[in-house]
Scaffold this motif. Structure first.
Motif, PDB file in Angstrom:
ATOM      1  N   GLY A 194       0.824  -1.213   0.000  1.00  0.00           N
ATOM      2  CA  GLY A 194       0.000   0.000   0.000  1.00  0.00           C
ATOM      3  C   GLY A 194       0.851   1.254   0.000  1.00  0.00           C
ATOM      4  O   GLY A 194       0.540   2.238  -0.676  1.00  0.00           O
ATOM      5  N   LEU A 195       1.947   1.200   0.751  1.00  0.00           N
ATOM      6  CA  LEU A 195       2.882   2.329   0.767  1.00  0.00           C
ATOM      7  C   LEU A 195       3.479   2.549  -0.618  1.00  0.00           C
ATOM      8  O   LEU A 195       3.576   3.685  -1.099  1.00  0.00           O
ATOM      9  CB  LEU A 195       3.980   2.067   1.790  1.00  0.00           C
ATOM     10  CG  LEU A 195       5.063   3.142   1.909  1.00  0.00           C
ATOM     11  CD1 LEU A 195       4.467   4.454   2.396  1.00  0.00           C
ATOM     12  CD2 LEU A 195       6.170   2.673   2.851  1.00  0.00           C
ATOM     13  N   CYS A 255       0.868   4.157  -2.956  1.00  0.00           N
ATOM     14  CA  CYS A 255       0.716   5.599  -2.728  1.00  0.00           C
ATOM     15  C   CYS A 255       1.954   6.363  -3.189  1.00  0.00           C
ATOM     16  O   CYS A 255       1.843   7.451  -3.768  1.00  0.00           O
ATOM     17  CB  CYS A 255       0.464   5.867  -1.245  1.00  0.00           C
ATOM     18  SG  CYS A 255      -1.143   5.300  -0.642  1.00  0.00           S
ATOM     19  N   LEU A 290      -5.480   6.388  -2.771  1.00  0.00           N
ATOM     20  CA  LEU A 290      -5.171   6.838  -1.413  1.00  0.00           C
ATOM     21  C   LEU A 290      -6.318   6.533  -0.459  1.00  0.00           C
ATOM     22  O   LEU A 290      -6.096   6.001   0.643  1.00  0.00           O
ATOM     23  CB  LEU A 290      -4.888   8.341  -1.417  1.00  0.00           C
ATOM     24  CG  LEU A 290      -4.660   8.969  -0.036  1.00  0.00           C
ATOM     25  CD1 LEU A 290      -3.383   8.441   0.595  1.00  0.00           C
ATOM     26  CD2 LEU A 290      -4.631  10.489  -0.130  1.00  0.00           C
ATOM     27  N   ASN A 311      -6.556   2.971   0.539  1.00  0.00           N
ATOM     28  CA  ASN A 311      -5.398   2.484   1.295  1.00  0.00           C
ATOM     29  C   ASN A 311      -5.346   3.007   2.721  1.00  0.00           C
ATOM     30  O   ASN A 311      -4.711   2.383   3.576  1.00  0.00           O
ATOM     31  CB  ASN A 311      -4.100   2.864   0.569  1.00  0.00           C
ATOM     32  CG  ASN A 311      -3.711   1.844  -0.490  1.00  0.00           C
ATOM     33  OD1 ASN A 311      -3.590   0.663  -0.219  1.00  0.00           O
ATOM     34  ND2 ASN A 311      -3.545   2.311  -1.717  1.00  0.00           N
ATOM     35  N   TYR A 365       1.098   7.034   4.795  1.00  0.00           N
ATOM     36  CA  TYR A 365       0.489   6.927   3.468  1.00  0.00           C
ATOM     37  C   TYR A 365       0.228   8.304   2.864  1.00  0.00           C
ATOM     38  O   TYR A 365       0.400   8.504   1.655  1.00  0.00           O
ATOM     39  CB  TYR A 365      -0.816   6.132   3.559  1.00  0.00           C
ATOM     40  CG  TYR A 365      -0.625   4.635   3.543  1.00  0.00           C
ATOM     41  CD1 TYR A 365       0.605   4.061   3.850  1.00  0.00           C
ATOM     42  CD2 TYR A 365      -1.674   3.782   3.230  1.00  0.00           C
ATOM     43  CE1 TYR A 365       0.777   2.697   3.835  1.00  0.00           C
ATOM     44  CE2 TYR A 365      -1.501   2.407   3.207  1.00  0.00           C
ATOM     45  CZ  TYR A 365      -0.275   1.874   3.511  1.00  0.00           C
ATOM     46  OH  TYR A 365      -0.094   0.506   3.491  1.00  0.00           O
TER      47      TYR A 365
END
Length: 397
Positions: free
Chosen positions: A16-17, A20, A141, A144, A162
């Motif tokens: 997820g990081l 983003c 975003l 997430n 994030y």
């Protein structure tokens, strides 16, 4: 991290990081992309006739109309970034994670393909492509941010991490600019971004829930395609059944368990109301129409306006200051893009501070008559006091 689904959580967090960081907020690298567009002669017909002697970046007023056209594209894209937050948030709430992410992938892939095959003759399509790219990235975003719910007492740290990655993703356009200067075409770079949509699809179905990640997190919460493998249950995207049949949801769990956080991340006492206190159920519109929300909206709007105004006019500002020296404009554009990348390193400190203060004040509130809600307000006030000198310093500059 012990417990069921922990390996999946470990995989969900860094991917997820990366999503983003590599895709969500690329619009903020607009200054780097405009530099490439000018070399590719986008909207060059708007320049004054005598501008052709010195190339694309010439005297102070020669290409003013061209700069205004690029600023208009960025203004439209940044407006959509904010205006579409409400409807995309509704889509996320109403249709949940998978549907929202598939919409994001559609917008993002369509936009990157469009930019890849745009030429100077069809540059007007940027008015469509950039807003689509922005809306798709914003949905990445939004979907997430809920990953922070998986990590209980570290929730604010994950969310700000994030958000920082969202800001730092502006470096993607800097990388595209540097590759372009090394001979990699703009088309090749954006086709690569389009191909990465396969990775987004895989992450949607393998590492994200179908619905939402709840907060507080119930004990034994699991998600993904096979979270119950080897435990006697069958689950698909948070639809779990203890007897091996599909479709039985978490409603079968004991009601009191849904109000608890998983033991490994946060103790239940931290969020429980104090003795004799009851949590009031406030409606959505009561929050929207509140004075606190209105002032926060004004404050955020002013901050965003400063931010977007600076990014949207940076290239023309540098071009004027450098008197058309393309190499000097390139150097300062790179320097600005590098400073933007530090968002992912600075933002998590805000969340870490929030988490620590929240835990501290909530524990103190339980020992007094303040209650957890007041403890939470005190932690927020402490963060605001630390932010105020930074904001004033930025304004005074």
């Amino acid at each position: 991290m012990p417990g069921q689904g922990s390996p999946l959580r470990v995989a969900t967090l860094p991917t997820g990081l990366l999503e983003c960081l590599g895709f969500a907020g690329v619009l903020f690298g607009w200054a780097s992309l405009v530099f490439v567009f000018k070399i590719e002669h986008y909207f060059e017909e708007l320049c004054e006739p005598h501008a052709g002697l010195m190339g694309n970046a010439t005297g102070q007023d020669d290409c003013k109309a061209q700069d205004e056209r690029f600023s208009l594209i960025f203004t439209l894209a940044s407006f959509m970034n904010n205006f579409m937050t409400f409807p995309t948030g509704y889509i996320f709430d109403r249709f949940k994670t998978t549907v929202a992410r598939l919409i994001a992938i559609f917008f993002y892939t369509s936009a990157t393909l469009m930019i890849a095959f745009i030429s100077a003759d069809s540059a007007v399509l940027l008015f469509l492509a950039m807003p689509m790219l922005t809306v798709g990235g914003n949905l990445f975003l939004i979907t997430n941010l809920q990953v922070g719910n998986l990590f209980g007492k570290h929730r604010s740290t994950i969310i700000t991490l994030y958000n920082g990655a969202f800001d730092s993703s502006s470096a993607v356009f800097l990388i595209i600019k540097l590759l372009y200067e090394q001979g990699i075409s703009l088309r090749a770079s954006f086709i690569f971004l389009s191909v990465c949509s396969a990775w987004h699809v895989g992450r949607t179905f393998l590492l994200m829930p179908w619905g939402h990640i709840p907060y507080p997190l119930p004990p034994n919460y699991s998600y993904g395609p096979w979270p119950g493998l080897g435990s006697g249950t069958f689950c698909f995207h948070s639809l779990c059944s203890g007897n091996g049949t599909r479709g039985e949801k978490k409603e079968t769990a004991e009601p009191e368990k849904l109000d608890l956080l998983s033991e490994e991340f946060q103790s239940p006492e931290e969020e429980a109301p104090g003795p004799g206190q009851q949590q009031e159920a406030l409606s959505f519109w009561s929050h929207v129409l509140s004075q606190r929300f209105a002032w926060h909206l004004v404050w955020l709007s002013v901050i965003q306006l400063w931010h977007y105004l600076f990014i949207g006019t940076l290239n023309s500002l540098l071009t004027n200051l450098a008197v058309g020296d393309r190499a000097l404009v390139s150097s300062y554009t790179n320097a600005f893009a590098v400073t933007q990348f530090f968002g992912v390193l600075c933002a998590p400190w805000n969340g870490l501070l929030m988490d620590r203060l929240k835990q501290k004040f909530q524990k103190e509130a339980q020992k007094t008559a303040l209650g957890p809600c007041n403890g939470k307000r005190y932690s927020e006030a402490a963060v605001w006091m630390l932010m105020l000198p930074v904001l004033l310093g930025h304004h005074c500059r």
